[in-house]
Design an enzyme around this catalytic site. Structure first.
Site, PDB file in Angstrom:
ATOM      1  CB  ILE A 115      -1.010   0.041   1.172  1.00 41.64           C
ATOM      2  CG1 ILE A 115      -0.304  -0.064   2.517  1.00 41.64           C
ATOM      3  CG2 ILE A 115      -2.028  -1.060   1.043  1.00 41.64           C
ATOM      4  CD1 ILE A 115      -1.277   0.054   3.687  1.00 41.64           C
ATOM      5  N   GLY A 135       4.353   1.322  -1.598  1.00 38.46           N
ATOM      6  CA  GLY A 135       5.600   1.183  -2.345  1.00 38.46           C
ATOM      7  C   GLY A 135       6.513   0.117  -1.768  1.00 38.46           C
ATOM      8  CB  SER A 189       4.774   1.454  10.274  1.00 41.54           C
ATOM      9  OG  SER A 189       3.892   2.536  10.174  1.00 41.54           O
ATOM     10  NE  ARG A 190       3.607  -7.328  10.147  1.00 44.47           N
ATOM     11  CZ  ARG A 190       3.749  -8.191   9.138  1.00 44.47           C
ATOM     12  NH1 ARG A 190       3.108  -7.999   8.004  1.00 44.47           N
ATOM     13  NH2 ARG A 190       4.520  -9.243   9.263  1.00 44.47           N
ATOM     14  CD  GLU A 206       0.722   2.603  11.729  1.00 45.10           C
ATOM     15  OE1 GLU A 206       1.699   1.874  11.977  1.00 45.10           O
ATOM     16  OE2 GLU A 206      -0.425   2.371  12.103  1.00 45.10           O
TER      17      GLU A 206
END
Ligand SMILES: Cc1cc2nc3c(=O)[nH]c(=O)nc-3n(C[C@H](O)[C@H](O)[C@H](O)COP(=O)(O)OP(=O)(O)OC[C@H]3O[C@@H](n4cnc5c(N)ncnc54)[C@H](O)[C@@H]3O)c2cc1C
Lengths: 760, 285
Positions: free
Chosen positions: A481, A483, A522-523, A713
């Site tokens: 979502i 890049g 943000s994983r 985030e």
């Protein structure tokens, strides 16, 4: 700041999905079609709160062209307990009721039935023929009203968790949580200055451009294929299996390209309904939400009402901090009140902290995640109050933050002690930025705020397949979502020492790669990036082994360097380096295909910190705010692909500007949502925005091979408070309720004029 | 649903009469197609008027400019004569939608959609524009301010359509302007829209002024008192405040998702002052 130099990591390469997206070839959720497919449509409650006495679908079923009709009766009821579904703990009793109302409709737009028909027109006609007998009940929208005594109760079975003696009390408060550190009495006694204020935010929608879409196809032997737009195909599989009483291996979910998710596509809506309708009709069924359905039926983020109290010494040391926050979860428990409480004061090193949060239900769509869920809400109150404190102390807003910044060794109020973090480095970069060094123009105000997000690790699987010509397919199960395919390929290119263009990264379906937790927190660049690096290293070990075999030496005598196997030293023998392509072409003769696989639970996600600076002008007559300049500073660990890191920072700011200035849900007195489109749900358009200057700070995360922290985030956490602080600078007026829309700001300016006149 | 694309007014009107109340004119379609998709309109016959020359041309006549009802905003914006004489009307029309929408959206459609917030309408009212209508009973003319009767309702009778909008030739030292208040800078709907057209004498005193006000009542309207308050003044603060007060008084808005009564009323006054100044500047130059 990154000390290592890389060949590929940190460069700006074209994204693998770029050509498809700019030429319109990319296939998004609604672009999948199956032969013989039916159109699925959902009937939604027009009432904010109503008992469902009965649903009569007979007329709809009799309509020619209608192939299936379903209600909640077609799905098994679920126990009231937390259960794993795709590795998220959820209350399946609530999830099944959110997907389709059972005894009650709990918000305007709540799904109550669904049909599958040969055409959209017939499907719509069928919806109109479904007769639902509602008993309309009083409703409650606002979070503080939902908590108040005498409020309409949404769930008879709900009891407040973590409160003694709550066992017998009907309530809309699902849980109370608390975090404390130090001793509040001692904190307040040290304070020379105290600030205390109440703040509220409004729920805002993630506003992804692509509405939810799903196509389900079932076979007579019970196998299901599902194509949908999602942030987590494995989570969709898990949810659907539970909700429909199936085994996960029977459901194969293929994620489409995704037109934005921001957290909102981590849950299911139409997916299980499409499967059920397909099972009933014996044909593929496609359900695509309209924008109106997205607004009425899919999760916004939670809003909060809060009281913030801060105490500081005269020289600007914050000695006590208190937050009481009530968060609106929508119709079912599960507001991100935990993260809100934990993030609230995480940017600061404060000895005495008390944070209490409440998870509150009301008659609105169940909230879903939205970038750093909870953190921006708490930051709105806390970061506004920090500026009020700075004003009272006569200190510069940035200096006060620098003085109290969390550093290595700061113990947080929720437990962990920070190690290698970049809060201080971020604030220094903000202070030294061209923006902060530039004086304001007349009439402008400047605001600063900071923000925090944990970033997460979780489960990822990845595979690296070496083709016979030495090119590489890189397979992950993480929907891209932001890049991430480009970033994963860059890390693989760096490891392999081959050209980035030789690596083709793809996002696989649930049957083609091992489990991947959803794209969120943000994983992906962190956790799936780790899996990719491990998978590639396994392939490299195999490549070395093949070279060793050809050279008839020990594998330990072969190293991998610059895309080639080389002898580890001159004593190994006189061998010409063997390139990836040379080894690959002979793979069949040296032992078969060369692949690498990895699966891991990524530990050691790096906390993210950011600071943002805004200059605004305010039209004193209309209350219209123009954001003239914005700088967004963030510690990202390592920027694997700087373009997409900057894109994340800028995107967070854009959404934050909308949240700050205009976005809100407008309900009428019946509790029906009135602004169900982008005309009246006012997200910013390009001309509302300044150029957004990103400043990337790199304090590498020691737990990741390339120092990645996660970036997506944090950037949405500071904007609201920073803009509020800038407005206060421009007008002298402290706005405490979001959004700071023209009518509200104009009224506040007028009220201030009146009271000034009275003072004269 | 039937789609027809006649090339004469007579045919167009006949199709509408045939449709028996279930026909709709299609100009740019930027309102109509949206309504069709949302299920808000469900006509039997769609009469595309873009093949009728008269509706698609801008004509300079001795006593003014005649704009075909289906001429799109982009074409109006590119017309030199129109820009020179009625820049305020052009800027109002160009506010409609985006570049894509501009290639289609017409002033005639803006009028007939009869939204109280339609952007070109207050500017046309200020300009003193006249509407030409054709129907089973032949041609008739009426002033723009008399056209809409309620939100979404006009006084067009069955079988009638707008053919053109006539703008008078402005007197010397005249100028017009339009501003709207929207929370966003673009792609938004006016909370208030206000147009002013005025004429100055050689001393800079206002000799004639018309004020059109939109989005604050069921229909856009001419605020005669506001124009009168400006006449005889040099737009001093007192005259502007009187005109602003007249605009506020004329407001009869509703509280809705787009704005509150207080805010709309206040902004009507704010805009009057701003727009009058721009119009005077143009008149003076
Ligand atoms: C994205 C977007 C943004 C927009 N922004 C704005 C904005 O900022 N401001 C604004 O005012 N509007 C806005 N609109 C609305 C719309 O674009 C305008 O009202 C436009 O002027 C309509 O013109 P049209 O030619 O497209 O009309 P159409 O859609 O073709 O017609 C509109 C109505 O008028 C009738 N009609 C059209 N022509 C005639 C005629 N000659 N005789 C009789 N009846 C007729 C039609 O039957 C229909 O009922 C926006 C629309 C969209 C989609």
């Amino acid at each position: 700041m990154a000390e290592k130099t890389y060949k590929w990591v940190g460069t700006r390469q074209p994204r693998p999905d770029g050509a498809d997206k700019v030429t319109g070839r990319a296939r998004f959720g609604a672009d999948f079609d199956m032969p013989g497919q039916l159109v699925g449509k959902v009937l939604r409650s027009p009432h904010a709160h109503a008992n469902i006495r009965s649903i009569d679908t007979s007329k709809a079923e009799a309509l020619p062209g209608v192939k299936a009709v379903m209600t909640s009766a077609d799905m098994p009821d679920m126990p009231d307990e937390m259960a794993p579904a795709g590795e998220v703990m959820v209350n399946l009793r609530d999830v099944t009721r959110n997907v389709m109302a059972r005894e009650k409709a709990l918000y305007d737009g709540h799904a109550v039935a669904a049909v599958a028909a040969t055409t959209e027109a017939i499907a719509r006609q069928a919806l109109a023929l479904i007769e639902v007998d509602y008993e309309v009940l009083p409703h409650v929208i606002d979070v503080d009203q939902a908590v108040a005594e005498g409020a309409p109760i949404l769930h008879e079975n709900l009891r407040t968790k973590n409160v003694d003696g709550a066992e017998d009390t009907l309530t809309n408060v699902a849980a109370r949580i608390q975090f404390t550190k130090g001793d509040m009495d001692s904190g307040w006694s040290q304070a020379d200055v105290v600030i205390e204020h109440a703040f509220t935010t409004k729920p805002v929608h993630q506003g992804y451009i692509e509405p939810h879409a799903a196509v389900a196809s079932t076979t007579e032997d019970g196998q299901v294929q599902l194509w949908c737009s999602t942030q987590g195909q494995f989570n969709v599989r898990g949810y659907c299996a539970k909700l429909l009483g199936m085994e996960t291996s029977q459901i194969r979910v293929t994620p489409s390209e995704i037109g934005g998710g921001f957290g909102g596509k981590t849950v299911v809506y139409g997916e299980p309904l499409a499967i059920k309708l397909s099972q009933k009709a014996g044909k593929p069924v496609k359900i695509v939400m309209t924008r109106e359905e997205v607004f009425r039926g899919s999760g916004p983020t939670a809003a909060g009402a809060m009281d913030v109290k801060l105490g500081a010494t005269k020289d600007g040391r914050i000695v006590a901090a208190d937050l009481n926050i009530r968060m609106q979860a929508g119709a079912f428990p599960g507001a991100p009140v935990g993260p809100a409480c934990m993030c609230s004061f995480a940017c600061y090193d404060i000895d005495n902290i008390n944070v209490v949060g409440f998870d509150v239900v009301s008659n609105r769509p169940k909230v879903a995640a939205y970038r750093a869920p909870g953190s921006p809400v708490a930051a709105w109150g806390v970061e506004s109050a920090i500026n009020m404190l700075a004003e009272k102390l006569g200190m510069d807003q940035l200096e006060l933050r620098i003085k109290n910044a969390a550093r290595e060794g700061t113990k947080t109020h929720y437990g962990p002690t920070f190690k290698d973090i970049g809060m201080a480095a971020t604030l220094d970069a903000a202070k030294n930025s061209p923006h902060y060094q530039t004086p304001l123009k007349p009439g402008q105000g400047r605001g600063v705020a900071v923000g925090f997000w944990f970033n997460i690790g979780m489960d990822s699987s990845a595979a690296c397949h070496v083709g016979e010509d030495g090119t590489v397919t890189l397979i992950s199960g993480s929907p891209d979502i932001g890049g991430s395919r480009a970033s994963l390929a860059l890390m693989a290119a760096e490891e392999l020492g081959v050209d980035y263009q030789k690596i083709r990264p793809i996002v696989a379906d649930t049957a083609s790669i091992g489990f991947n937790f959803l794209t969120g927190g943000s994983r992906v660049t962190f956790a799936t990036g780790m899996a990719v690096v491990q998978a590639v290293r396994e392939a490299i070990d195999e490549l070395r082994a093949r070279a060793a075999k050809l050279w008839e030496v020990d594998v330990e005598a072969v190293i991998w360097e610059d895309g080639c196997a080389k002898p580890a030293g001159s004593n190994v023998g006189d061998f010409e380096p063997l390139s990836l392509a040379e080894i690959a072409v002979n793979a069949g003769k040296t032992g078969g295909p060369i692949n690498g696989h990895a699966q891991l639970n990524a530990q050691g996600a790096g906390p993210g910190f950011g600071a943002q600076i805004y200059d605004v002008s305010v039209d004193q007559d209309t209350g219209h705010v123009t954001v003239d300049r914005c700088t967004v500073v963030q510690d990202v660990g390592t920027a694997i692909h700087p373009d997409y890191v900057e894109g994340q920072l800028q995107g967070g700011v854009v959404q934050g500007i909308g949240w700050a200035l205009n976005e809100e849900y407008i309900y009428n007195d019946k509790g029906q949502l009135e602004n169900t489109g982008f005309l009246d749900y006012r997200m910013p358009v390009a001309s509302d925005l300044p150029m957004i200057e990103p400043i990337i700070v790199e304090v590498p995360n020691p737990n990741h091979p390339y120092g990645v922290r996660g970036v997506g985030e944090v950037p949405i956490v500071p904007p609201m408070a920073a803009i509020g602080n800038a407005i206060a600078g421009a007008t002298g007026i402290r706005m405490t309720d979001l959004p700071m829309s023209p009518p509200k700001l104009s009224a506040a300016i007028d009220a201030a004029r009146v009271s000034e006149a009275a003072d004269d | 649903m039937r789609y027809v694309a006649p090339s004469t007014l007579e045919e167009a009107s006949a199709f509408l009469v045939d449709a028996n109340g279930n026909g709709r004119v299609l100009a740019g379609g930027t309102d109509l197609l949206v309504q069709l998709r949302a299920g808000m309109a469900n006509p039997d016959t769609i009469v595309d008027v873009k093949h009728i020359d008269e509706l698609m041309t801008i004509k300079e006549e001795a006593d003014g400019i005649r704009i075909g009802a289906a001429v799109c905003g982009q074409a109006m914006g590119e017309h030199a004569g129109l820009n020179n004489t009625w820049p305020g009307l052009v800027e109002a029309t160009e506010l409609i939608g985006s570049t894509q929408v501009q290639g289609r959206a017409s002033a005639g459609g803006n009028l007939c959609n009869a939204s109280p917030a339609a952007d070109s309408v207050p500017a046309m009212i200020a300009a003193g524009a006249m509407i030409s209508v054709y129907g089973p009973d032949g041609h008739r003319e009426l002033a723009v301010e008399n056209f809409a009767t309620a939100p979404g309702k006009t006084n067009l009778k069955e079988g009638e359509l707008i053919t053109s909008i006539k703008l008078p030739k402005p007197a010397e030292h005249s100028g017009d302007a339009y501003l709207r208040m929207t929370p966003r800078t673009e792609m938004d709907i006016a909370i208030v829209g206000l147009g002013v057209a005025l004429t100055l004498d050689s001393e800079g005193t206002v000799t004639a002024a018309r004020v059109g006000l939109g989005a604050v009542a069921p229909t856009a309207m001419l605020v005669k008192e506001a124009g009168d308050a400006l006449v005889g003044s040099k737009l001093d603060d007192e005259a502007l405040e009187r005109a602003a007060e007249a605009c506020r008084k004329a407001c009869n808005p509703i509280n809705d998702k787009r704005g509150t009564i207080e805010y709309r009323t206040k902004i009507a006054g704010v805009l009057l002052k701003r727009v009058a100044k721009i119009a005077a500047e143009r008149a003076g130059s």
